[in-house]
Design a protein around this motif. Structure first.
Motif, mmCIF file in Angstrom:
data_model
loop_
_atom_site.group_PDB
_atom_site.id
_atom_site.type_symbol
_atom_site.label_atom_id
_atom_site.label_comp_id
_atom_site.label_asym_id
_atom_site.label_seq_id
_atom_site.Cartn_x
_atom_site.Cartn_y
_atom_site.Cartn_z
ATOM 1 N N SER A 119 0.691 -1.062 -0.024
ATOM 2 C CA SER A 119 -0.077 0.047 -0.064
ATOM 3 C C SER A 119 0.848 1.199 -0.104
ATOM 4 O O SER A 119 0.332 2.213 -0.722
ATOM 5 N N TYR A 120 1.991 1.350 0.514
ATOM 6 C CA TYR A 120 2.907 2.368 0.804
ATOM 7 C C TYR A 120 3.485 2.580 -0.532
ATOM 8 O O TYR A 120 3.237 3.908 -0.994
ATOM 9 N N GLU A 121 4.136 1.757 -1.230
ATOM 10 C CA GLU A 121 4.607 2.003 -2.422
ATOM 11 C C GLU A 121 3.663 2.411 -3.567
ATOM 12 O O GLU A 121 3.790 3.165 -4.264
ATOM 13 N N GLU A 123 0.921 4.003 -2.844
ATOM 14 C CA GLU A 123 0.240 5.347 -2.660
ATOM 15 C C GLU A 123 1.154 6.314 -3.145
ATOM 16 O O GLU A 123 1.151 7.254 -3.541
ATOM 17 N N LEU A 124 2.517 6.096 -2.895
ATOM 18 C CA LEU A 124 3.614 7.060 -3.601
ATOM 19 C C LEU A 124 3.557 7.020 -5.047
ATOM 20 O O LEU A 124 3.702 8.241 -5.541
ATOM 21 N N VAL A 125 3.392 5.913 -5.828
ATOM 22 C CA VAL A 125 3.361 6.055 -7.142
ATOM 23 C C VAL A 125 2.093 6.760 -7.490
ATOM 24 O O VAL A 125 2.304 7.652 -8.650
ATOM 25 N N ASN A 126 1.002 6.754 -7.008
ATOM 26 C CA ASN A 126 -0.243 7.500 -7.299
ATOM 27 C C ASN A 126 -0.084 9.164 -7.180
ATOM 28 O O ASN A 126 -0.424 9.974 -7.866
ATOM 29 N N ALA A 136 4.058 13.591 -1.684
ATOM 30 C CA ALA A 136 4.766 12.448 -1.807
ATOM 31 C C ALA A 136 5.961 12.568 -0.902
ATOM 32 O O ALA A 136 6.586 11.602 -0.196
ATOM 33 N N GLN A 137 6.617 13.702 -0.796
ATOM 34 C CA GLN A 137 7.675 14.078 0.017
ATOM 35 C C GLN A 137 7.296 13.939 1.640
ATOM 36 O O GLN A 137 7.952 13.144 2.471
ATOM 37 N N ASN A 143 7.009 7.668 6.538
ATOM 38 C CA ASN A 143 7.615 6.294 6.454
ATOM 39 C C ASN A 143 9.134 5.923 6.743
ATOM 40 O O ASN A 143 9.733 4.947 6.544
ATOM 41 N N GLU A 144 9.497 7.234 7.237
ATOM 42 C CA GLU A 144 11.103 7.119 7.610
ATOM 43 C C GLU A 144 11.920 6.814 6.238
ATOM 44 O O GLU A 144 12.938 6.096 6.499
ATOM 45 N N ASP A 145 11.637 7.135 5.079
ATOM 46 C CA ASP A 145 12.525 6.800 3.906
ATOM 47 C C ASP A 145 13.347 8.009 3.812
ATOM 48 O O ASP A 145 13.002 8.784 2.801
#
Length: 507
Positions: A119-121, A123-126, A136-137, A143-145
């Protein structure tokens, strides 16, 4: 499955009735249609001309062919074929005016149906596809990326990218959608557009549709956008996904190109590298739909597509559909009369069709467009013949013995090697053919005639004629006396040839 237009948006939904529709209608392969099987569930409403054909019939044909490709197992790139028909339906609904975001949303609608990311990835792509980089940032920070958050912040501030950040970006997987975004912001060709390796079709590459959607919504430079999308299309074409390659070109509404092994956008869904029919009927039909939709916005038809329309018209002729062939001949002739610059093989083929149609049609009366087209072809042929005759006559004059003797005399007396360094004769420009600047090149006999003619018209002659010899000298005009290097003898030879030819014409 069916298509539904809801407030300008294209939606795919399941029908309550049977999956395959009418079981009595055969499913014909798109690549295998012939002249005897050109009518599918919905007849093709060609020729498609803006303001003349039924706009709704075009949409019915698009939906019919989309439903057919869903169940056709003969199509290798089935995913790309479905996207092509969905994009044609979207273009039809918007009269050929769609944005990159509209196409990206169509792509993500298909990606989400088969997406296996967490779901995280996802959502980031969307967020990246929607162009919402700030959100996105924030998602990366939550998510501490931190690595991606720092790299994205450095690029968004338009600051000089730190070498460590560039090293981090270069070490990312080529399939990472964020790497495509970084490359776009740094002004670099996205690696996901051309560097796929041997595992291009494997799951490790993920999905080309995601990369295309990010490019369409985040690339602000139109030139860079076209380069990136065409690079992706070329890669897909090399990998055998011809439908997907054509979808990429249609996403940026690329113009149709003439036939060449190096071009991609020739006929939609037609792979010319495979040993098959040169131009299938189905490929010509769907390409004509695309040309028609683009003409709604631009108002003109593609001249590069007209030869394929003539091929289609001949197929109609040989299958006995003479009225339809006549309509296509009229449509192509109108485009050629507006854009033709010379007699070509395409016009000759259409002219042959115009001569072959009258015996097949009862009560024939030649229409005005056909008469105009024939006259235009005759004019071009006559003009071409006259140009050839002119070139032949020019070659004969250049090879005449008199001109060759004069050339030899000029080489002996006034050649390039023995010419003096300076002379009082004026410099004669090559483009200046006036008598005032060429008096020193005129023989005495001809100058006498010109002087007499000038006196009759009360004009002042720029030269004084000598009485003791055959030379011609200038009057004392400081504007005509120059001290410049003498030009090469090519100009003198040119005038001697011209005057010699005039003398022959008098005799």
């Amino acid at each position: 499955m069916a298509l539904k237009m809801d407030e300008g948006n294209l939606t795919i939904y399941q029908e309550a009735c049977g999956a395959r529709g009418d079981p009595h209608l055969p499913v014909t392969p798109l690549q295998g249609l012939g002249t005897d099987a050109m009518i599918g569930n919905v007849p093709f409403p060609g020729p498609l001309l803006s303001g003349e054909c039924d706009h709704r019939e075009v949409y019915r044909y698009i939906v019919s062919e989309w439903q057919r490709c869903l169940w056709d197992d003969h199509i290798k790139d089935k995913e790309g074929a479905e996207l092509v028909w969905l994009l044609l339906a979207l273009l039809w609904n918007r009269n050929g005016k769609v944005s990159g975001k509209d196409v990206a949303m169509l792509l993500m609608q298909k990606v989400q149906a088969t997406d296996t990311r967490d779901s995280y990835e996802a959502e980031l792509v969307n967020l990246l596809v929607l162009g919402d980089i700030n959100e996105a940032q924030k998602l990366l920070i939550r998510n501490e990326d931190w690595a991606h958050a720092l790299a994205l912040d450095c690029i968004l501030r338009r600051a000089s990218c730190d070498p460590d950040v560039r090293r981090f970006i270069s070490d990312l997987d080529i399939n990472d959608p964020l790497k495509t975004l970084y490359h776009l912001y740094l002004g670099i060709m996205p690696g996901g557009a051309y560097s796929f390796g041997e595992d291009f079709l494997e799951d490790t590459w993920r999905d080309w549709r995601t990369h295309l959607a990010i490019v369409l919504t985040n690339c602000a430079c139109p030139i860079r956008l076209k380069l990136a999308v065409k690079a992706l299309a070329s890669t897909l074409k090399m990998k055998g996904q011809i439908w997907s390659a054509h979808f990429c070109c249609m996403a940026i509404q690329a113009e149709l190109e003439h036939y060449s092994p190096y071009h991609t956008m020739i006929l939609i869904g037609q792979n010319f590298s495979m040993k098959a029919e040169f131009a299938s009927d189905a490929a010509i039909q769907r390409t004509e739909v695309y040309e028609y939709i683009l003409s709604l916005r631009k108002g003109i038809q593609s001249p590069h597509f007209q030869p394929f329309k003539i091929i289609y018209a001949w197929k109609l002729f040989w299958s006995g559909r003479y009225i339809e062939a006549l309509k296509y001949a009229e449509a192509v002739a109108s485009v050629m009369l507006d854009n033709a610059t010379g007699l070509c093989s395409t016009m000759g083929s259409l002219l042959n069709l115009c001569h072959a149609l009258p015996p097949k049609l009862p009560c024939w009366t030649e229409p005005e467009w056909m008469a105009n087209f024939k006259r235009f072809c005759e004019y071009l042929a006559r003009k071409k013949t006259e140009e050839a005759q002119h070139l032949t006559e020019t070659a004969m004059v250049s090879d005449s013995p008199c001109v060759r003797a004069q050339d030899k005399e000029m080489e002996v007396h006034g050649g390039d090697g023995g010419a003096p360094a300076h002379d009082n004769s004026p410099v004669v420009p090559v483009h200046d053919f006036s008598l005032d600047h060429c008096a020193d090149l005129i023989p005495t006999e001809v100058a006498l005639q010109l002087n007499a003619g000038r006196e009759e018209h009360k004009l002042q002659c720029p030269v004084e004629l000598a009485t003791s010899d055959d030379s011609v000298r200038h009057i004392s005009d400081p504007m005509l006396i120059t001290d410049k290097p003498k030009r090469k003898s090519a100009i003198k030879r040119f005038w001697i040839r011209c005057l010699s030819w005039c003398g022959k014409a008098e005799h």
